[in-house]
Design an enzyme around this catalytic site. Structure first.
Site, PDB file in Angstrom:
ATOM      1  N   SER A   7       0.851  -1.203   0.166  1.00 54.46           N
ATOM      2  CA  SER A   7      -0.027  -0.033  -0.011  1.00 54.46           C
ATOM      3  C   SER A   7       1.001   1.161  -0.109  1.00 54.46           C
ATOM      4  CB  SER A   7      -0.996   0.006   1.197  1.00 54.46           C
ATOM      5  OG  SER A   7      -0.112  -0.146   2.363  1.00 54.46           O
ATOM      6  N   GLU A   9       1.196   5.478   0.635  1.00 53.81           N
ATOM      7  CA  GLU A   9       0.534   6.728   1.396  1.00 53.81           C
ATOM      8  C   GLU A   9       1.002   8.000   0.588  1.00 53.81           C
ATOM      9  OE1 GLU A   9       0.711   6.412   5.587  1.00 53.81           O
ATOM     10  OE2 GLU A   9       1.265   8.558   5.739  1.00 53.81           O
ATOM     11  N   ASP A 100      -2.378  14.793  16.274  1.00 48.84           N
ATOM     12  CA  ASP A 100      -1.892  15.571  17.275  1.00 48.84           C
ATOM     13  C   ASP A 100      -2.624  16.853  17.128  1.00 48.84           C
ATOM     14  OD1 ASP A 100       0.306  14.017  18.273  1.00 48.84           O
ATOM     15  OD2 ASP A 100       1.217  14.045  16.043  1.00 48.84           O
ATOM     16  N   PHE A 207      13.011  14.773  10.945  1.00 45.17           N
ATOM     17  CA  PHE A 207      11.622  14.273  10.982  1.00 45.17           C
ATOM     18  C   PHE A 207      11.523  13.341  11.985  1.00 45.17           C
ATOM     19  CE2 PHE A 207       8.157  11.876   8.525  1.00 45.17           C
ATOM     20  CZ  PHE A 207       7.059  12.826   9.113  1.00 45.17           C
ATOM     21  N   HIS A 257       3.883  -1.200   3.592  1.00 49.53           N
ATOM     22  CA  HIS A 257       3.280   0.228   3.291  1.00 49.53           C
ATOM     23  C   HIS A 257       4.476   1.249   3.165  1.00 49.53           C
ATOM     24  CE1 HIS A 257       0.169   3.402   4.105  1.00 49.53           C
ATOM     25  NE2 HIS A 257       1.013   3.992   4.716  1.00 49.53           N
TER      26      HIS A 257
END
Ligand code: FAD
Length: 280
Positions: A7, A9, A100, A207, A257
């Site tokens: 998959s 994103e 968040d 990140f 993913h």
């Protein structure tokens, strides 16, 4: 041979040019026959319309779209309205998150944790949606302890999640340790590793600090040693991530993913190297 499900994103672009570029990216990535494309969502509903728009485009192309939905800062009524919309659009899978609170937003809304959103969706819509939840092999950065984070994950599964997608990681042992810990609690939902291809190092390091994903010292040192040599960074990143995927699949991971960052080249190359590019 058994098909390995992948998959991919996306995040919703902010500009019309970004949306156009994403169409081209999606056309290339569609050739990998992913099980679904997921689309991220801004906590507090900040990207709501943009997420909807991309989801509709994907569905209109005859592909399977899975919107992310975060609950922090939301009311039950607002989530109900989104679920109605997704049902009408024939969406059948949702990535179910707490999210968040965006800075400056103080009202936490009617949901505290993702398990409450999973419960709510099940109560409202039964089995209409397949629900994915987030998992953290290196533990969620705000978790009080690994035990508490594991308990939180188990709560999400028991609330009715069908499957999980992990935060990205480069430490393969963390994934298998996490899966074993979850299984020891009697939870057997698939836990699909989230894979972050490496396009550059500086951004990734920043990140990763924020998301709690460790970049192992040996990798960090190698990347730092490459300086501005983007070709070497790319080549090393591809080798490392491909090897990570190989180990995960060999160890029984149920799929992959990809956090493709709206780019097709690295995800496509990794899938080619894994022999997943020509799968039906
Ligand atoms: P939860 O499962 O609710 O956990 C959040 C924290 O609360 C954890 O530390 C957990 O241990 C703790 N906790 C849970 N239950 C309890 C309890 N009962 N008591 C005490 N502590 C508890 N963010 C976005 O804004 N948009 C996105 O589209 C998005 N997509 C994502 C996709 C994936 C696959 C992943 C891994 C993350 C994604 N995120 C996204 C980031 C995510 O929203 C953040 O990591 C967020 O901080 C936690 O969300 P969660 O659903 O994991 O929360």
């Amino acid at each position: 041979m058994k098909r390995t499900e992948i998959s991919i994103e996306f995040f919703p672009p902010q500009t019309p040019e970004g949306v156009e570029k994403l169409r081209a990216t999606r056309a290339k990535l569609a050739q990998l026959n992913p099980e679904f494309f997921s689309v991220t969502y801004g906590a507090g509903g900040s990207m709501r319309e943009r997420t909807f728009a991309i989801v509709r485009e994907i569905a209109a192309e005859g592909l399977s779209a899975a919107p992310h939905l975060s609950c922090i800062g939301s009311t039950k009524e607002s989530i109900r309205a989104i679920l109605d919309e997704y049902q009408a659009e024939n969406v059948r899978r949702i990535v179910t998150l707490r999210g968040d609170l965006p800075s400056g937003m103080v009202d936490a809304g009617e949901f505290r944790y993702a398990n409450e959103l999973v419960e709510f969706i099940r109560a409202e819509t039964g089995d209409t949606f397949s629900l994915e939840v987030a998992a953290y092999p290196e533990w969620h950065p705000q978790a009080k302890s690994p035990e508490q984070d594991l308990a939180a994950f188990v709560n999400k599964a028991k609330a009715g999640a069908n499957s999980a997608i992990t935060q990205y990681f480069y430490n393969v042992d963390a994934y298998f340790h996490f899966v074993d810990a979850v299984r020891s609690k009697g939870v057997d939902i698939p836990i699909v590793p989230g894979i972050m291809p490496i396009a550059g190092f500086t951004k990734l390091a920043r990140f990763s600090d924020a998301t709690g994903a460790e970049i192992p010292r040996w990798m960090r040192k190698k990347f730092e040693g490459f300086g501005d040599d983007t070709d070497s960074i790319r080549a090393f990143g591809l080798d490392v991530v491909t090897e990570l995927c190989e180990k995960l699949l060999a160890g029984g991971a149920p799929g992959l993913h990809f956090y493709c960052m709206n780019q097709s080249a690295l995800t496509t190359e990794i899938c080619k190297r894994l022999g997943l590019a020509g799968q039906d």
